[in-house]
Design a protein around this motif. Structure first.
Motif, PDB file in Angstrom:
ATOM      1  N   UNK A  75      54.990  63.548  43.343  1.00 42.13           N
ATOM      2  CA  UNK A  75      53.700  63.844  42.293  1.00 42.13           C
ATOM      3  C   UNK A  75      53.022  64.616  43.147  1.00 42.13           C
ATOM      4  N   UNK A  76      52.180  65.529  42.288  1.00 39.41           N
ATOM      5  CA  UNK A  76      51.468  66.620  42.805  1.00 39.41           C
ATOM      6  C   UNK A  76      50.058  66.247  43.598  1.00 39.41           C
ATOM      7  N   UNK A  77      50.257  65.976  44.926  1.00 37.29           N
ATOM      8  CA  UNK A  77      49.101  65.369  45.768  1.00 37.29           C
ATOM      9  C   UNK A  77      47.731  65.828  45.467  1.00 37.29           C
ATOM     10  N   UNK A  78      47.663  67.112  45.333  1.00 34.09           N
ATOM     11  CA  UNK A  78      46.288  67.762  45.087  1.00 34.09           C
ATOM     12  C   UNK A  78      45.658  67.004  43.616  1.00 34.09           C
ATOM     13  N   UNK A  79      46.385  66.640  42.767  1.00 34.36           N
ATOM     14  CA  UNK A  79      45.893  66.016  41.608  1.00 34.36           C
ATOM     15  C   UNK A  79      45.658  64.572  41.477  1.00 34.36           C
ATOM     16  N   UNK A  80      46.372  63.802  42.513  1.00 30.22           N
ATOM     17  CA  UNK A  80      46.544  62.464  42.698  1.00 30.22           C
ATOM     18  C   UNK A  80      45.033  61.978  43.285  1.00 30.22           C
ATOM     19  N   UNK A  81      44.833  60.679  42.342  1.00 31.91           N
ATOM     20  CA  UNK A  81      43.496  60.092  42.689  1.00 31.91           C
ATOM     21  C   UNK A  81      43.927  58.707  43.165  1.00 31.91           C
ATOM     22  N   UNK A  82      43.133  57.992  44.162  1.00 33.61           N
ATOM     23  CA  UNK A  82      43.294  56.378  44.528  1.00 33.61           C
ATOM     24  C   UNK A  82      42.051  55.932  43.695  1.00 33.61           C
ATOM     25  N   UNK A 107      59.746  53.975  45.714  1.00 36.75           N
ATOM     26  CA  UNK A 107      60.306  53.084  44.734  1.00 36.75           C
ATOM     27  C   UNK A 107      59.498  52.767  43.554  1.00 36.75           C
ATOM     28  N   UNK A 108      58.020  52.883  43.684  1.00 34.60           N
ATOM     29  CA  UNK A 108      57.046  52.340  42.463  1.00 34.60           C
ATOM     30  C   UNK A 108      56.370  53.768  42.292  1.00 34.60           C
ATOM     31  N   UNK A 109      55.533  53.488  41.168  1.00 34.31           N
ATOM     32  CA  UNK A 109      54.767  54.468  40.643  1.00 34.31           C
ATOM     33  C   UNK A 109      53.219  54.519  40.929  1.00 34.31           C
ATOM     34  N   UNK A 141      49.004  57.300  53.761  1.00 37.95           N
ATOM     35  CA  UNK A 141      50.337  57.509  53.757  1.00 37.95           C
ATOM     36  C   UNK A 141      50.887  57.350  52.433  1.00 37.95           C
ATOM     37  N   UNK A 142      50.357  56.594  51.257  1.00 34.89           N
ATOM     38  CA  UNK A 142      51.163  56.811  49.896  1.00 34.89           C
ATOM     39  C   UNK A 142      51.187  58.116  49.361  1.00 34.89           C
ATOM     40  N   UNK A 143      52.139  58.365  48.576  1.00 35.40           N
ATOM     41  CA  UNK A 143      52.403  59.453  47.758  1.00 35.40           C
ATOM     42  C   UNK A 143      52.216  59.058  46.401  1.00 35.40           C
ATOM     43  N   UNK A 144      51.742  57.890  45.845  1.00 35.60           N
ATOM     44  CA  UNK A 144      51.465  57.222  44.752  1.00 35.60           C
ATOM     45  C   UNK A 144      49.931  56.954  44.782  1.00 35.60           C
ATOM     46  N   UNK A 145      49.450  56.600  43.411  1.00 34.44           N
ATOM     47  CA  UNK A 145      48.031  56.189  43.586  1.00 34.44           C
ATOM     48  C   UNK A 145      47.919  54.802  44.064  1.00 34.44           C
ATOM     49  N   UNK A 155      49.352  59.022  34.143  1.00 36.47           N
ATOM     50  CA  UNK A 155      49.641  59.741  32.858  1.00 36.47           C
ATOM     51  C   UNK A 155      50.151  61.151  33.099  1.00 36.47           C
ATOM     52  N   UNK A 156      49.225  61.779  34.266  1.00 37.36           N
ATOM     53  CA  UNK A 156      49.437  63.121  34.468  1.00 37.36           C
ATOM     54  C   UNK A 156      50.883  63.482  35.042  1.00 37.36           C
ATOM     55  N   UNK A 157      51.521  62.404  35.577  1.00 32.14           N
ATOM     56  CA  UNK A 157      52.744  62.470  36.090  1.00 32.14           C
ATOM     57  C   UNK A 157      54.120  62.036  35.661  1.00 32.14           C
ATOM     58  N   UNK A 158      53.747  61.679  34.154  1.00 28.46           N
ATOM     59  CA  UNK A 158      54.795  61.619  33.291  1.00 28.46           C
ATOM     60  C   UNK A 158      55.791  62.707  33.072  1.00 28.46           C
ATOM     61  N   UNK A 159      57.054  62.224  33.057  1.00 26.97           N
ATOM     62  CA  UNK A 159      58.237  63.414  33.050  1.00 26.97           C
ATOM     63  C   UNK A 159      59.263  62.779  32.353  1.00 26.97           C
TER      64      UNK A 159
END
Length: 348
Positions: free
Chosen positions: A11-18, A110-112, A130-134, A323-327
């Motif tokens: 995922x593009x970290x700069x666009x990722x939100x928690x 392993x998860x999104x 440390x998470x690279x997903x929301x 949704x922004x990371x759908x591929x």
């Protein structure tokens, strides 16, 4: 042969939100979430929820038990054609044999998306680092943002004729819980008027009022912290929550003595509220303690609508934060890999 990590870690970290607190979001962002909730609720009504979480998984960490949070996230993932994994302290080594950092990094591969109901905010914060997903806060004894999204949506559905959200006055009856704190900040962020009505000993701490002051300066909202029950006459929403939690059982009798009977939501109290006022409760409700069954089952109660909207909120959260990371692969890519794998299997 080493291959790149799966899509969940790219995922593009700069666009990722928690999602830790609703106070982190702008009014426009919250409006977008609420509009998405409306669209998804309509789709569910027509049994036509689009598969917007297809081939995705949400890891659900539960340090504390839950009914609405677990069922709503699990059902939301299923309706959206995804998958939810329930992870209790018996299932994983969070902060025990395995560090929180490592848990976050492994689940991210392993998860999104990760949803966590934790016993304190430090664990939630550690997961986000440390998470690279929301990471979605499913309640951490500091904030409860998923509840707030359902609550604001429920208020919109049941607003008095001709009123906007910013016209509403919301009264929280009781202790300065995580729900009360979150409601204070969310309401003032939305330009609404908020009151906490409860004994002085259990009123909101100063540090949270300073955050609310900033919201009020930006939105024109107001808040009042009072022990005067008659103030319900000014309120369009009367909100109840438990007077004690499992971590406060030693204080149970002291707390019940402080809150009962003055701050119990009864039919009589609802009749003294503003015309058309609604009763909300995040549930579970302790019958005859913070609310009577008569009031909870009354015509002004929207507590079950509120509970159902937890599902609506979780559907929107899963979609909004991924949704922004759908591929989605093309038909050609799907056919390419299927042919390669079929060819291999046919030669076994």
């Amino acid at each position: 042969m080493k291959l790149p990590s799966s899509s969940a870690t790219n995922l593009n970290k700069k666009d990722m939100r928690h999602m830790i607190t609703m106070n982190d979001f702008t009014r426009k962002e919250m409006d977008d979430m609420l509009e998405l909730m409306s669209l998804l609720k309509e789709a569910r009504r027509d049994n036509a929820v689009p598969h917007l979480f297809k081939n995705k998984s949400v890891a659900m960490i539960f340090e504390a038990g839950s009914t609405r949070t677990r069922v709503s996230f699990e059902t939301a993932a299923t309706l959206l054609d995804g998958h939810a994994l329930f992870l209790s302290p018996r299932d994983i080594h969070l902060g025990g044999k395995e560090s929180i950092d490592d848990t976050a990094r492994v689940l991210s591969r392993m998860c999104d998306i990760i949803m966590a109901r934790t016993n304190d905010g430090d664990t939630t914060e550690a997961l986000t680092k440390m998470s690279t997903v929301p990471v979605i806060n499913g309640l951490d004894c500091v904030y409860h943002p998923t509840q707030m999204l359902a609550d604001i949506f429920t208020m919109m559905e049941h607003m008095p004729e001709g009123k906007e959200l910013s016209d509403l006055t919301v009264a929280f009856m009781g202790d300065a819980t995580d729900v009360c704190r979150s409601l204070l900040l969310t309401c003032t962020k939305y330009g609404m008027n908020f009151k906490q009505i409860g004994p002085k000993k259990y009123q909101m701490q100063e540090k949270w009022l300073k955050v609310a002051d900033k919201n009020c300066a930006e939105t024109g909202a107001t808040y009042e912290i009072t022990d005067d029950v008659s103030k319900v006459s000014e309120c369009d929403v009367i909100y109840g929550d438990s007077f004690y939690w499992t971590t406060q059982l030693e204080e149970k009798e002291e707390r019940l003595a402080a809150f009962m009977p003055d701050y119990v939501i009864t039919k009589a109290l609802m009749e003294n509220a503003a015309p058309g006022a609604i009763l909300m409760h995040c549930l579970p409700a302790n019958d005859k303690e913070e609310v009577t069954r008569e009031a909870l089952e009354g015509t002004n109660s929207v507590a079950l609508d509120q509970a159902e909207n937890r599902l609506t909120a979780q559907m929107a959260i899963l979609v909004y934060f991924t949704h922004k990371f759908n591929n989605s692969p093309s038909e050609e890519t799907l056919a390419h890999h299927k042919n390669k794998i079929d060819g291999f299997l046919n030669n076994l």
